[in-house]
Scaffold this active site. Structure first.
Site, short mmCIF file in Angstrom:
data_model
loop_
_atom_site.label_atom_id
_atom_site.label_comp_id
_atom_site.label_asym_id
_atom_site.label_seq_id
_atom_site.Cartn_x
_atom_site.Cartn_y
_atom_site.Cartn_z
N SER A 187 -5.56 6.03 -0.50
CA SER A 187 -5.36 4.59 -0.41
C SER A 187 -6.42 3.86 -0.91
O SER A 187 -7.85 4.54 -0.73
CB SER A 187 -5.55 3.41 0.67
OG SER A 187 -4.72 2.40 0.54
N SER A 188 -6.68 3.16 -2.06
CA SER A 188 -7.40 2.21 -3.04
C SER A 188 -8.06 1.58 -1.32
O SER A 188 -7.08 0.07 -1.63
CB SER A 188 -6.91 1.26 -4.26
OG SER A 188 -6.34 2.37 -4.57
N GLY A 196 -1.99 -3.33 -2.06
CA GLY A 196 -0.91 -4.18 -1.69
C GLY A 196 -0.79 -4.78 0.14
O GLY A 196 -1.80 -4.55 0.03
N SER A 243 1.19 -1.38 0.05
CA SER A 243 -0.19 -0.35 -0.38
C SER A 243 0.91 1.10 0.25
O SER A 243 1.87 1.62 0.56
CB SER A 243 -0.91 0.02 1.46
OG SER A 243 -2.07 1.38 0.88
N GLY A 244 0.36 1.72 -0.97
CA GLY A 244 1.42 3.40 -0.90
C GLY A 244 2.65 3.28 -2.02
O GLY A 244 3.38 3.93 -1.80
N GLU A 250 -0.98 -5.85 2.85
CA GLU A 250 -0.78 -4.20 4.00
C GLU A 250 -0.06 -5.09 6.13
O GLU A 250 -0.88 -6.17 6.00
CB GLU A 250 -2.82 -3.83 4.12
CG GLU A 250 -2.38 -2.73 3.27
CD GLU A 250 -4.11 -2.10 3.60
OE1 GLU A 250 -4.30 -1.01 3.26
OE2 GLU A 250 -4.94 -2.80 3.80
N ASN A 279 -0.95 5.47 3.10
CA ASN A 279 -1.57 6.17 2.01
C ASN A 279 -2.11 7.49 1.77
O ASN A 279 -3.40 7.15 2.07
CB ASN A 279 -1.57 5.19 0.78
CG ASN A 279 -1.50 5.68 -0.38
OD1 ASN A 279 -1.72 6.57 -0.43
ND2 ASN A 279 -1.70 4.93 -1.79
N THR A 292 -1.35 2.90 -8.08
CA THR A 292 -2.78 3.29 -8.36
C THR A 292 -2.16 4.00 -9.40
O THR A 292 -2.40 4.69 -10.36
CB THR A 292 -3.04 4.04 -7.49
OG1 THR A 292 -4.25 2.90 -6.63
CG2 THR A 292 -4.89 4.32 -8.13
#
Ligand SMILES: Nc1ncnc2c1ncn2[C@@H]1O[C@H](COP(=O)(O)OP(=O)(O)O)[C@@H](O)[C@H]1O
Ligand SMILES: [Mg+2]
Length: 1038
Positions: A160-161, A395, A107-108, A397, A157, A112
């Site tokens: 973050s998605s 991602g 993540s981050g 996490e 993030n 994306t």
């Protein structure tokens, strides 16, 4: 910029394959660090792209940059995400197959962002039409909408998605993007009701409150202050400096209009979103029976209004639960905890399903509705499309406390890692083995064991969780944990406090279990697992929502759900199944990989956290990938396909190779000049070690294409030319034949005519003597015509011309008449042309003719010479003589020779003729005068002498006959006769004549012919006159 990139490229290698030590993790990190410091965030491992999040705006994403990367061979330019996108696109176009780009990382790490960059690249560089612009805009604008509803600020993030996203971009045969489709995975619904410290709810809530017009907020019953809403402030950071909710709201609003949202859609959508916020503010109190009652009435009124459900029913549904006991339904009041649970469940359900509706709605607008001609049609275009899929999924996490969501997310990453292993490491090595290529296997960690731990049927964690959720009796998160210990306790990647050794035990709580993921250890707190997996929405709440007048909720909650007595699939199982189908989708496509790395935990630009990055390099399996890449071959292709594509590069294989494809390829690469270390030949495929070898071949192919095109064109043009020539030739032959036919017919006609004519002619000739009849009519006319036309050109031109064209028998009469007419005409003309003098002359000639014609030699020769008026002029005559004959008009004078009558002496004299007498003159004397009245006669000989004798009467006193010789005998004699008016006085004698000398005395003149003319007195006393014989010496004049 480009130059700068290249210049900076000296720092570090742009492909890890080029590292000296490909097994050293330190060297790997060192290269990454060097490049990162220079803002070179992209590095290749072969065709895989490693991207390190720069956490700052970089300047190599311009349209100009996109153009630079367009259609350029992969390794020719510095590594870039555009190169990956372009490569996938070009291979897709060339080979007509589907692709996907898997973007992974925690993540981050920038997944994306990467997917957005790729989408932008396609939007800018792919060919498009005006109609397709709409598709392009929708593809681009679907992103901010999805991000608003599906992304949130987390600790890792700020954007973050919170859902997994797989997007297919569809291309038509020309490579133009014509549509798209999005699959979403497991939106993190728990976030709607709860956020960890430092995190936010989904962006859309904040955007709505910040950006919406006052009217809209008023209509939704909302205040412009997130602090007022319980669901928005649990993380205590409603406001984030890096996020501008107001401007994001504007973008989202604009996007709505592009992706086909009606105002009603938008109204319903925000009605649902606002009702979630209102739900969050519902508070309960306990009544005396310990039952929950709603304290704040205004919230529920708004919800009732926005969702279009009856207030009291809603109120009841939020405080009671319907329990089915046997066939009866009993309404049981909820205690305060369950009431809060019911409220939150309703909020999560509304948001979750609204999100699903949103994705479907966007899919509807992205669906390719253009037909082959690019015209928008109502039905879907079902022609063949190729797609490039973009997978941007949450991602890996790890938080302080990891719950069911993290379990699902990390399981998903586990599955994707497995896919990557399947498609690259394992597949690659297996392929070498299969193809019989010498190969030293590279050891790598296969995470299948972890996937199995999670998903195996009956034995995996998900199965155990489901079992606990479904079994009757009191199942709790702790009983689930016990079951786990019991069933998977001996698994190497599973640990609980009970199973852990002394040292690790401390770090695991009693409610925790720990999984040893491929990416590292994650400790999950089992609390809430059962509840989240069940995702129970009380039946009566569901009923209420089914009855909602809000269009979106009506579409999302089906009454049929209520009839279905079977338990719905649990969340984990749903997720497992959707992941399985995603993997299936991906397995059917050609992969490209982007591995995103997060350089630090603080979102700081320029900070390269060695420990963090080493960890990611490790769990992303980059080192293994590099080793396989180094040992392996960059490119492989089935012999048939390779030969098919490049056969034009070798004369022996072009255009057909008749042997086995493998032999053809061998021949081909020998011709191109591949070095032994550059390739290997497998059982069914050729393996090319270095990309450059392939690119060189590809370049040669590109060049040869032009040549081929020219050749094909030339052939084609030749064929066209030949065809045209043949056509023309045929036409010419046809024309010629027709023309010849026409000519022949004409000729034949002519001949027939000629034959007829000749026949008629002959018949006419045969019958020519008969009276005019049809048989001879034409012939006669022809003869007449020809004779007359010929005659026209042969008419005599003067009276003397006696020639006359001989007429045919039938025209003799006509001819004679014509001749007569013609003669008359000529004579008339001649007469008209004659002058008085000439007439007089002619009259003289007529007289001469009467006298001499046929009588005297030399006459014929003299005819053509006209008579002169006189041979002497008056000046030649002595004036005395003229004086003497004054009374008479002198008519004619000529010199003469006078012969004496006795001695025949010749004397020169002049003869002067007047109207009444002839005078023989000697100088001033008139020697003899002969009156015409007394003229007895004139004698001349029949020969060509010029002698004449003028006879006078014998009684003439003075003289006898005059014997004269003159040069113009005919003229002189004629004139004399005419003046004397005595034409018949002339006597032409032959042989001799007698003349009178004086009274009673006569002399004789003898005429003979001889060689020379002479006059002399012969011995016999005769005057002898010798003339040349004109009959023998015709040329001698007179
Ligand atoms: N290529 C990039 N250039 C600049 N900033 C980036 C880039 N990639 C990521 N970032 C920054 O990192 C943040 C997180 O990236 P994101 O793509 O949302 O991560 P992920 O999707 O992997 O969780 C972005 O909001 C952005 O600020
Ligand atoms: Mg993301």
């Amino acid at each position: 910029m480009e130059g700068a990139l290249i210049a900076r490229d000296r720092v570090g290698v742009q492909d890890f394959v080029l590292l000296d030590s490909h097994t050293s993790e330190a060297a790997f990190l060192d290269n990454l660090r060097k490049r990162y410091r220079e803002n070179l965030i992209y590095t290749y491992i072969g065709t895989l792209l490693v991207s390190v999040n720069p956490y700052k705006e970089l300047d190599f994403y311009s349209v100009k940059q996109m153009e630079i990367y367009q259609g350029v061979n992969f390794f020719e330019l510095p590594p870039h995400i555009y190169a990956i996108a372009d490569n996938a696109y070009r291979v897709m176009c060339a080979e007509c197959n589907d692709h996907f780009i898997l973007i992974s990382g925690e993540s981050g790490a920038g997944k994306t962002e990467a997917s957005k960059k790729i989408l932008q690249y396609f939007a800018v560089t792919c060919p498009t039409t005006e109609q397709l612009q709409v598709v392009r805009d929708r593809l681009l604008l679907s992103n901010p909408v999805l991000e608003a509803f599906g992304n949130a600020k987390t600790l890792r993030n700020d954007n973050s998605s919170r859902f997994g996203k797989y997007m297919d971009i569809q291309f038509d045969f020309k490579g133009a993007p014509v549509g798209g489709h999005i699959l979403s995975y497991l939106i993190e619904r728990s976030r709607v009701v709860h956020q960890n410290n430092g995190e936010r709810n989904f962006h859309i809530f904040y955007q709505l409150l910040e950006g919406a017009e006052d009217d809209l907020l008023r209509w939704l019953g909302l205040e412009r202050n997130p602090q007022k809403y319980m669901y928005l402030i649990q993380g205590r950071c409603a406001k984030v400096s890096s996020i501008n909710d107001k401007s994001d709201w504007k973008i989202v609003r604009k996007a709505f209009s592009v992706i086909d949202f009606t105002e009603t859609d938008i109204e319903h959508l925000f009605g649902a979103i606002a009702s979630v916020l209102h739900l969050g503010n519902i508070q309960y109190e306990e009544d005396s029976n310990g039952h929950a009652i709603i304290t704040n009435g205004s919230q529920i009124k708004w919800i009732s209004k926005l969702l279009g459900v009856h207030l009291s029913i809603l109120q009841e549904a939020l405080t009671h639960r319907k329990i089915e006991a046997r066939s009866e339904e009993v309404l049981s009041p909820l205690n305060i905890d369950l009431a809060f649970y019911a409220r939150d469940a309703a909020a999560k359900a509304i948001y979750g399903r609204t999100f699903t509706w949103l994705v479907n709605k966007i899919n509807g607008s992205l669906a390719n509705k253009f037909n082959m001609k690019g015209i928008l049609s109502s039905s879907l275009d079902l022609t063949r499309k190729t797609v490039i899929g973009l997978l941007d999924i949450y991602g890996f996490e790890v938080f302080e406390t990891n719950s069911f969501e993290q379990f699902c997310i990390n399981y998903c990453n586990e599955k994707l890692q497995q896919l990557l292993i399947e498609m690259t490491l394992k597949a690659e090595q297996e392929e070498y083995e299969l193809e019989g290529i010498e190969w030293e296997p590279i050891p790598y960690f296969n995470n299948k064991i972890i996937c199995d731990l999670v998903e195996e049927k009956h034995k995996g964690i998900i199965s155990i969780l489901d079992e606990e959720c479904l079994r009757p009796g009191e199942a709790t998160d702790l009983s689930f944990l016990e079951k786990l210990e019991e069933k998977v306790g001996d698994h190497a990647h599973f640990l609980t406090r009970k199973l852990a050794d002394q040292k690790t035990r401390k770090s695991i709580d009693w409610v925790d279990f720990r999984l040893l993921h491929y990416a590292g250890e994650v400790t999950y707190c089992a609390v809430g697992f059962l509840e989240k997996n069940n995702d129970l929405l009380y039946r009566n709440l569901k009923e209420v929502l089914c009855k909602s007048k809000n269009g979106i909720l009506k579409e999302c909650f089906f009454p049929s759900e209520l009839d279905n007595r079977r338990r719905p699939e649990t969340v984990a199982t749903q997720f497992k199944n959707s992941l399985a189908s995603l993997i299936e989708i991906l397995m059917s496509k050609e992969p490209s990989y982007i591995r995103c790395i997060k350089p630090n935990d603080g979102k700081e630009p320029g900070k390269f956290d060695d420990v963090l990055i080493r960890h990611q390099v490790k769990y992303l399996g980059l080192m293994e990938h590099l080793r396989v890449r180094r040992a392996g071959f960059a490119y492989r292709r089935k012999y048939e396909l390779f030969l098919q594509r490049y056969k034009s590069l070798c004369p022996a294989t072009w255009p057909y190779w008749h042997g086995a494809a493998a032999n053809g390829v061998e021949r081909l690469i020998k011709h191109i000049g591949y070095k032994p270390e550059e390739y290997k030949l497998g059982r069914t495929k050729i393996f090319i070690r270095f990309p450059r070898t392939l690119f060189a071949t590809e370049d040669a192919f590109e060049r040869s294409k032009h040549l081929l095109v020219t050749r094909i064109q030339a052939r084609y043009k030749g064929c066209l030319g030949k065809r045209e020539y043949k056509k023309q030739r045929e036409a010419a032959i046809k024309l010629e034949a027709c023309w010849r036919g026409a000519l022949a017919r004409k000729e034949a006609k002519k001949r027939i005519w000629a034959v007829e004519t000749i026949k008629r002619f002959i018949k006419g000739f045969i019958n020519r003597k008969n009276p005019l009849c049809p048989e001879n009519d034409e012939f006669v006319r022809f003869v007449q015509y020809t004779y007359l036309t010929k005659l026209r050109d042969h008419v005599p031109k003067n009276v003397l011309d006696k020639n006359w064209l001989k007429p045919p028998a039938i025209l003799e009469e006509t001819s004679a008449m014509l001749k007569k007419i013609c003669m008359r005409n000529l004579v008339r003309k001649y007469c008209q042309g004659i002058t008085a003098e000439k007439k007089a002359q002619l009259q003289q000639k007529v007289v001469a003719s009467a006298i001499f014609r046929g009588k005297k030699d030399g006459y014929l020769q003299s005819i053509s010479q006209p008579f002169a008026d006189t041979q002497l002029s008056e000046r030649d005559i002595n004036p005395k003589v003229l004086q003497l004959i004054r009374g008479e008009k002198v008519k004619y004078m000529t010199p003469v020779i006078k012969y004496d009558r006795n001695g025949f002496k010749a004397r020169e004299r002049q003869l002067v003729l007047t109207q009444s007498a002839a005078y023989v003159v000697e100088m001033a004397k008139i020697k003899q005068k002969i009156d015409y009245a007394t003229l007895k006669g004139i004698s001349i000989s029949n020969l060509s002498d010029g002698l004449l004798v003028i006879h006078v009467p014998e009684d003439n006193k003075q003289k006898g006959d005059a014997i004269l010789q003159c040069g113009h005998i005919f003229e002189t004699v004629t004139k004399l006769c005419m003046l004397a008016n005595r034409q018949n006085a002339v006597q032409v004698v032959q042989g001799s004549l007698q003349f009178h000398i004086s009274s009673g005395k006569e002399g004789t003149i003898t005429f003979t012919t001889g060689q020379e003319p002479q006059i002399y007195k012969a011995k016999n006393g005769h005057l002898t006159v010798v003339s040349p014989d004109l009959r023998t010496r015709i040329l001698n004049p007179i």
